[in-house]
Scaffold this motif. Structure first.
Motif, PDB file in Angstrom:
ATOM      1  N   ILE A 133      -3.853   4.717   6.063  1.00 55.80           N
ATOM      2  CA  ILE A 133      -4.143   3.283   6.134  1.00 55.80           C
ATOM      3  C   ILE A 133      -4.918   3.030   7.412  1.00 55.80           C
ATOM      4  O   ILE A 133      -4.437   3.295   8.514  1.00 55.80           O
ATOM      5  CB  ILE A 133      -2.859   2.436   6.090  1.00 55.80           C
ATOM      6  CG1 ILE A 133      -2.105   2.685   4.776  1.00 55.80           C
ATOM      7  CG2 ILE A 133      -3.201   0.951   6.244  1.00 55.80           C
ATOM      8  CD1 ILE A 133      -0.780   1.940   4.668  1.00 55.80           C
ATOM      9  N   THR A 134      -6.143   2.518   7.247  1.00 64.44           N
ATOM     10  CA  THR A 134      -7.038   2.271   8.367  1.00 64.44           C
ATOM     11  C   THR A 134      -7.151   0.776   8.602  1.00 64.44           C
ATOM     12  O   THR A 134      -7.440   0.010   7.681  1.00 64.44           O
ATOM     13  CB  THR A 134      -8.436   2.854   8.080  1.00 64.44           C
ATOM     14  OG1 THR A 134      -8.336   4.264   7.959  1.00 64.44           O
ATOM     15  CG2 THR A 134      -9.400   2.525   9.207  1.00 64.44           C
ATOM     16  N   LEU A 135      -6.939   0.358   9.846  1.00 59.37           N
ATOM     17  CA  LEU A 135      -7.100  -1.033  10.235  1.00 59.37           C
ATOM     18  C   LEU A 135      -8.528  -1.240  10.709  1.00 59.37           C
ATOM     19  O   LEU A 135      -9.001  -0.563  11.620  1.00 59.37           O
ATOM     20  CB  LEU A 135      -6.104  -1.380  11.344  1.00 59.37           C
ATOM     21  CG  LEU A 135      -4.632  -1.171  10.968  1.00 59.37           C
ATOM     22  CD1 LEU A 135      -3.752  -1.293  12.202  1.00 59.37           C
ATOM     23  CD2 LEU A 135      -4.204  -2.158   9.896  1.00 59.37           C
ATOM     24  N   SER A 136      -9.236  -2.174  10.068  1.00 60.75           N
ATOM     25  CA  SER A 136     -10.620  -2.445  10.421  1.00 60.75           C
ATOM     26  C   SER A 136     -10.805  -3.948  10.534  1.00 60.75           C
ATOM     27  O   SER A 136      -9.831  -4.701  10.570  1.00 60.75           O
ATOM     28  CB  SER A 136     -11.574  -1.825   9.391  1.00 60.75           C
ATOM     29  OG  SER A 136     -11.401  -2.428   8.130  1.00 60.75           O
ATOM     30  N   GLY A 154       5.535   6.153   6.248  1.00 71.94           N
ATOM     31  CA  GLY A 154       5.122   7.522   5.959  1.00 71.94           C
ATOM     32  C   GLY A 154       3.637   7.737   5.797  1.00 71.94           C
ATOM     33  O   GLY A 154       3.215   8.811   5.355  1.00 71.94           O
ATOM     34  N   ALA A 155       2.814   6.750   6.151  1.00 76.20           N
ATOM     35  CA  ALA A 155       1.364   6.896   6.041  1.00 76.20           C
ATOM     36  C   ALA A 155       0.765   7.267   7.396  1.00 76.20           C
ATOM     37  O   ALA A 155       1.388   7.079   8.445  1.00 76.20           O
ATOM     38  CB  ALA A 155       0.722   5.616   5.507  1.00 76.20           C
ATOM     39  N   ILE A 156      -0.446   7.772   7.369  1.00 83.32           N
ATOM     40  CA  ILE A 156      -1.213   8.066   8.579  1.00 83.32           C
ATOM     41  C   ILE A 156      -1.890   6.775   9.020  1.00 83.32           C
ATOM     42  O   ILE A 156      -2.531   6.091   8.218  1.00 83.32           O
ATOM     43  CB  ILE A 156      -2.251   9.162   8.297  1.00 83.32           C
ATOM     44  CG1 ILE A 156      -1.542  10.472   7.933  1.00 83.32           C
ATOM     45  CG2 ILE A 156      -3.181   9.364   9.487  1.00 83.32           C
ATOM     46  CD1 ILE A 156      -2.468  11.538   7.376  1.00 83.32           C
ATOM     47  N   ALA A 157      -1.754   6.431  10.303  1.00 78.79           N
ATOM     48  CA  ALA A 157      -2.284   5.168  10.827  1.00 78.79           C
ATOM     49  C   ALA A 157      -3.558   5.426  11.615  1.00 78.79           C
ATOM     50  O   ALA A 157      -3.553   6.186  12.589  1.00 78.79           O
ATOM     51  CB  ALA A 157      -1.254   4.485  11.718  1.00 78.79           C
ATOM     52  N   THR A 158      -4.646   4.777  11.201  1.00 77.69           N
ATOM     53  CA  THR A 158      -5.910   4.915  11.915  1.00 77.69           C
ATOM     54  C   THR A 158      -6.485   3.536  12.218  1.00 77.69           C
ATOM     55  O   THR A 158      -6.146   2.548  11.558  1.00 77.69           O
ATOM     56  CB  THR A 158      -6.927   5.751  11.112  1.00 77.69           C
ATOM     57  OG1 THR A 158      -7.404   4.994   9.999  1.00 77.69           O
ATOM     58  CG2 THR A 158      -6.296   7.036  10.610  1.00 77.69           C
ATOM     59  N   ARG A 198       4.683  -0.148  11.328  1.00 76.69           N
ATOM     60  CA  ARG A 198       5.090  -0.243   9.919  1.00 76.69           C
ATOM     61  C   ARG A 198       4.367   0.811   9.085  1.00 76.69           C
ATOM     62  O   ARG A 198       4.958   1.407   8.176  1.00 76.69           O
ATOM     63  CB  ARG A 198       4.791  -1.642   9.375  1.00 76.69           C
ATOM     64  CG  ARG A 198       5.184  -1.841   7.903  1.00 76.69           C
ATOM     65  CD  ARG A 198       6.696  -1.646   7.661  1.00 76.69           C
ATOM     66  NE  ARG A 198       7.472  -2.649   8.302  1.00 76.69           N
ATOM     67  CZ  ARG A 198       7.861  -3.816   7.751  1.00 76.69           C
ATOM     68  NH1 ARG A 198       7.516  -4.097   6.507  1.00 76.69           N
ATOM     69  NH2 ARG A 198       8.579  -4.666   8.439  1.00 76.69           N
ATOM     70  N   ILE A 199       3.086   1.047   9.365  1.00 77.44           N
ATOM     71  CA  ILE A 199       2.361   2.102   8.652  1.00 77.44           C
ATOM     72  C   ILE A 199       3.066   3.438   8.826  1.00 77.44           C
ATOM     73  O   ILE A 199       3.305   4.180   7.865  1.00 77.44           O
ATOM     74  CB  ILE A 199       0.910   2.192   9.153  1.00 77.44           C
ATOM     75  CG1 ILE A 199       0.137   0.913   8.789  1.00 77.44           C
ATOM     76  CG2 ILE A 199       0.196   3.413   8.554  1.00 77.44           C
ATOM     77  CD1 ILE A 199      -1.242   0.835   9.429  1.00 77.44           C
ATOM     78  N   ARG A 200       3.411   3.762  10.058  1.00 80.07           N
ATOM     79  CA  ARG A 200       4.082   5.034  10.334  1.00 80.07           C
ATOM     80  C   ARG A 200       5.480   5.074   9.730  1.00 80.07           C
ATOM     81  O   ARG A 200       5.912   6.103   9.185  1.00 80.07           O
ATOM     82  CB  ARG A 200       4.139   5.278  11.846  1.00 80.07           C
ATOM     83  CG  ARG A 200       2.783   5.526  12.493  1.00 80.07           C
ATOM     84  CD  ARG A 200       2.109   6.772  11.921  1.00 80.07           C
ATOM     85  NE  ARG A 200       2.988   7.928  11.999  1.00 80.07           N
ATOM     86  CZ  ARG A 200       3.122   8.721  13.063  1.00 80.07           C
ATOM     87  NH1 ARG A 200       2.402   8.485  14.145  1.00 80.07           N
ATOM     88  NH2 ARG A 200       3.941   9.740  13.037  1.00 80.07           N
ATOM     89  N   LEU A 242       0.831  -1.201   0.000  1.00 79.27           N
ATOM     90  CA  LEU A 242       0.000   0.000   0.000  1.00 79.27           C
ATOM     91  C   LEU A 242       0.869   1.255   0.000  1.00 79.27           C
ATOM     92  O   LEU A 242       0.568   2.232  -0.694  1.00 79.27           O
ATOM     93  CB  LEU A 242      -0.931  -0.001   1.207  1.00 79.27           C
ATOM     94  CG  LEU A 242      -2.095  -0.999   1.162  1.00 79.27           C
ATOM     95  CD1 LEU A 242      -2.812  -1.034   2.505  1.00 79.27           C
ATOM     96  CD2 LEU A 242      -3.077  -0.647   0.042  1.00 79.27           C
ATOM     97  N   ALA A 243       1.939   1.225   0.780  1.00 69.59           N
ATOM     98  CA  ALA A 243       2.845   2.373   0.803  1.00 69.59           C
ATOM     99  C   ALA A 243       3.502   2.569  -0.558  1.00 69.59           C
ATOM    100  O   ALA A 243       3.667   3.704  -1.027  1.00 69.59           O
ATOM    101  CB  ALA A 243       3.902   2.183   1.891  1.00 69.59           C
TER     102      ALA A 243
END
Length: 353
Positions: free
Chosen positions: A60-63, A84-88, A79-81, A52-53
């Motif tokens: 990137i949202t974890l659901s 360089g992505a925003i982690a939600t 890993r999301i952070r 995804l990165a």
């Protein structure tokens, strides 16, 4: 997120990814869980985050299911952070403790969302304010990330007034609060009753944040009235839903379309699927997909889109004062006197006309 969305139309603004389909609840209206699935292996999840990165995903949202059931959740967030992505995180909140919240802080979580369905648990949902209020107090005390509490209206919600109570409690604790309309198992609209509509209108008048604008826009206005929306859904391109099997879908309610493995998904796939008309769009209630589309509307027609948003908000509340970011955008695109160096510099940076 906003600047990157303005600069490029060929990367995902938001991706939801499922680390585990299992859930510790069984809400009657939900079709996004089971009781048996095992967690996606951590190494597989990390590879999917990397993919995804590589595609340029901003958020990137974890659901789920319930993502806090995954034993490697903190490593996934890190890993999301790191990429360089925003982690939600979207969670039912039941597993939150002070220690768990502190671990999410250390992992670098940016935002967390909990939907609360009622004040008192019933046979439809146990995601109630009575059950979760202690968790909310812990979040208010310990969380170093943003928290949004989403109230719910629609079929299966016994007392619509509960949405107001939940929203007010969220504000007391310093959280952002939103309201959502329950959809059927195809993501489609189920019109509100007159009582639900009245509660919905009252709730909307409480909203102030920039990215709650979708709740004032024509999407939500029409949804509340049971009317179709005329818009172009960009799911499959600007919004991706990645299931536990690693397949890309338009959203949680359109699984199987296009159903391409994430590790084979390309920029060409994103462009093709984003451009494709979707028959489910007119009565769609998936607000995160609406919001990504609204950003592209702004990218393509900034003056018209911003004017429409502000006009609709002021019609709802004549005393509305836009957030600072909206003031900047208004200055850039709506103020005819703006001809200075900084205005031109910002428009150049955003690659807009």
């Amino acid at each position: 997120m906003f600047v990157r969305a303005m600069q490029s139309a060929s990367h995902p603004i938001l991706a939801q990814i499922v680390p585990i389909r299992r859930c510790n609840l069984d809400c009657a209206y939900c079709n996004e869980y089971d009781k048996t699935s095992t967690p996606v292996p951590l190494e597989t999840m990390l590879r999917r985050i990397d993919r995804l990165a590589d595609l340029g995903t901003t958020i990137i949202t974890l659901s789920g299911g319930e993502p806090t059931l995954h034993p490697g959740l903190d490593a996934i967030i890190r890993r999301i952070r790191d990429r360089g992505a925003i982690a939600t995180l979207i969670t039912n909140g039941l597993l939150l403790t002070p220690d768990r919240i502190s671990a999410l802080n250390r992992a670098g979580l940016d935002y967390l969302q909990i939907s609360i369905d009622n004040v008192v648990p019933d046979e439809v949902s146990r995601k109630s304010l009575r059950v979760l209020d202690r968790k909310l107090e812990w979040l208010a005390r310990y969380a170093q990330f943003g928290v949004t509490i989403n109230s719910v209206l629609g079929g299966g919600v016994r007392n619509p007034e509960d949405a107001i109570v939940v929203g007010q409690r969220a504000r007391e604790l310093g959280f952002t609060s939103t309201v959502g309309i329950l959809h059927d198992h195809g993501g489609q609209l189920q019109p509100l009753t007159p009582e639900q509509r009245s509660v919905y209108d009252r709730f909307r008048r409480l909203e102030t944040g920039l990215f709650s604008f979708a709740h004032f826009d024509h999407f939500q206005e029409n949804i509340g009235r049971g009317l179709p929306n005329d818009w172009h859904c960009r799911a499959g391109g600007r919004f991706l839903y990645v299931c536990e099997d690693g397949l890309v879908h338009y959203c949680s309610q359109q699984r199987g379309r296009p159903g391409i493995p994430l590790d084979q998904y390309t920029v060409d796939d994103m462009r093709r699927e984003a451009a494709k008309p979707k028959g489910c769009a007119p009565f769609c209630t998936i607000s995160c997909v609406h919001q990504t589309a609204m950003l592209d509307d702004f990218r393509e027609r900034p003056r018209e889109t911003l004017t429409g948003i502000l006009d609709r908000r002021r019609a709802l509340d004549p005393n509305f004062r836009p957030p600072a970011m909206v003031g900047v955008l208004s200055w850039l695109f709506l103020d005819q006197r703006r001809r200075g160096f900084f205005g031109k510099l910002m428009i150049s940076a955003l690659r807009l006309k």
